[in-house]
Design an enzyme around this catalytic site. Structure first.
Site, PDB file in Angstrom:
ATOM      1  N   VAL A 136       0.815  -1.207   0.000  1.00 19.27           N
ATOM      2  CA  VAL A 136       0.000   0.000   0.000  1.00 19.27           C
ATOM      3  C   VAL A 136       0.855   1.267   0.000  1.00 19.27           C
ATOM      4  O   VAL A 136       0.335   2.365  -0.159  1.00 19.27           O
ATOM      5  CB  VAL A 136      -0.940   0.006   1.229  1.00 19.27           C
ATOM      6  CG1 VAL A 136      -0.161   0.311   2.512  1.00 19.27           C
ATOM      7  CG2 VAL A 136      -2.095   0.983   1.040  1.00 19.27           C
ATOM      8  N   GLU A 137       2.171   1.116   0.135  1.00 14.55           N
ATOM      9  CA  GLU A 137       3.053   2.290   0.173  1.00 14.55           C
ATOM     10  C   GLU A 137       3.967   2.330  -1.060  1.00 14.55           C
ATOM     11  O   GLU A 137       3.579   2.843  -2.100  1.00 14.55           O
ATOM     12  CB  GLU A 137       3.840   2.299   1.491  1.00 14.55           C
ATOM     13  CG  GLU A 137       2.911   2.451   2.698  1.00 14.55           C
ATOM     14  CD  GLU A 137       3.646   2.566   4.006  1.00 14.55           C
ATOM     15  OE1 GLU A 137       4.391   3.550   4.189  1.00 14.55           O
ATOM     16  OE2 GLU A 137       3.476   1.666   4.866  1.00 14.55           O
ATOM     17  N   MET A 138       5.185   1.782  -0.978  1.00 16.16           N
ATOM     18  CA  MET A 138       6.096   1.837  -2.119  1.00 16.16           C
ATOM     19  C   MET A 138       6.052   0.591  -2.997  1.00 16.16           C
ATOM     20  O   MET A 138       6.515   0.619  -4.137  1.00 16.16           O
ATOM     21  CB  MET A 138       7.526   2.088  -1.631  1.00 16.16           C
ATOM     22  CG  MET A 138       7.728   3.474  -1.045  1.00 16.16           C
ATOM     23  SD  MET A 138       9.441   3.709  -0.512  1.00 16.16           S
ATOM     24  CE  MET A 138       9.461   5.474  -0.158  1.00 16.16           C
TER      25      MET A 138
END
Length: 345
Positions: A136-138
């Site tokens: 969900v981030e990088m």
């Protein structure tokens, strides 16, 4: 009788106002028993600092190629031009997904006992690895990160300078080491530190009154030490559970880390440094007004309805925790080469 009740009400208001305006003569000594001023040089465990490693970590912090999409850098969610966060309820990551929790500030994070709201990372090095690999981030992988930086000669040179004793220094572990070393430099000395160090004029009368109330009301029971927080875990709703919009029922905090029922809705106490410039507040990011956040803390954690005057004074004190942020020169990053992995959407 009406005159009597009016007189009593006026007396009560006057007494409350007096309590909010009183400054104990031994305020600094009392504060030093609970708080610590920022040290000149923060210690990073098992990660000795060097100028070369700091410079590498700074480049990595601003490099969006840490993410698989080539869009998100560490600075995306921990913006050093603002409060070290992104001033959003929850951050936006890979594929424009919204994260689950509000992004804490990176400033002074080296002084926290652990990282993340649930304390699942023991230090900055462990924390650095998480967002890079989180879908969900990088949404990247350790292998692809290494492949990316090995493809650029300038990065190869920088890694060898930062880790001169290693034959093959471009590793995911060293990416995390360098990021942690740079983030440890992001310290913001504040007027409150100057007061603790002996400068009576560093904070004004209202800030001192607020500090006295902060200690008297019990806020400092959790928000203490050098970071005014970051050192322990407590339930959000110690006395009275907040409403569901402030405390989402689907996020049970540290319980997800320990699987201990008593850790349901338990979170790491956030640092209050720079709190006046890091709205919105709480792990849910649902409260944008600092006065409202203080009032909620009064009822949920202390079981007290703070008066407007008390809230005003405490907020004035919290403003004294806004520190001098380091001057940041944006780094010039190495260009890609034909072997650099291409961005993935």
């Amino acid at each position: 009788m009406k005159i009597l009740f009016t007189a009593m009400a006026v007396a009560l208001v006057a007494a409350t106002a007096f309590a909010a305006q009183f400054i104990p003569p031994d305020l600094r000594e009392t504060a030093l028993a609970t708080f610590e001023p920022l040290p000149f040089t923060p210690a990073v465990t098992n990660n000795p600092s060097t100028p070369e490693k700091i410079a590498l970590g700074k480049a990595l912090f601003f490099d969006p190629r840490l993410s698989s999409s080539g869009v998100f850098s560490c600075n995306s969610c921990h913006n050093l031009a603002t409060g070290g966060d992104d001033n959003r309820e929850t951050s936006i990551g890979h594929g424009w997904q919204n994260g689950q929790r509000n992004a804490p500030t990176v400033f002074n994070s080296v002084f926290n006992k652990s990282q993340f709201w649930d304390g699942r990372a023991e230090d900055l090095k462990a924390q650095a690895k998480g967002p890079i690999q989180a879908g969900v981030e990088m949404a990247n992988t350790s292998h692809r990160v290494v492949e990316t930086f090995k493809s650029m000669p300038q990065y190869v040179e920088w890694f060898h300078s930062a880790f001169p004793d290693e034959a093959d220094p471009i590793t995911f572990e060293n990416v995390a080491n360098a990021l942690a070393d740079y983030e440890a430099t992001l310290v913001t000395p504040a007027p409150f530190d100057a007061f603790l160090n002996g400068d009576d004029t560093a904070i004004g009368p209202e800030e001192k009154q607020g500090l006295a109330l902060f200690i008297e009301k019990g806020c400092s029971s959790c928000h203490s030490g050098v970071n005014l927080g970051g050192q322990g875990y407590y339930p959000f709703g110690l006395v009275e559970k907040p409403t569901a919009d402030v405390l989402p029922e689907n996020d049970k905090g540290r319980f997800a880390v320990t699987n201990v029922p008593e850790d349901s809705y338990v979170f790491r106490v956030p640092s209050l440094r720079n709190v006046a410039i890091t709205a919105p507040y709480f792990h849910s990011g649902k409260v944008w007004d600092l006065r409202q956040a203080v009032a909620i803390m009064g009822t949920t954690q202390l079981g007290q309805e703070l008066t407007q005057i008390e809230i005003d004074r405490i907020v004035a004190y919290l403003h004294s925790l806004t520190g001098k942020r380091p001057e940041i020169a944006y780094p010039i990053l190495p260009p890609e080469t034909p072997t650099t992995p291409r961005p993935r959407s």
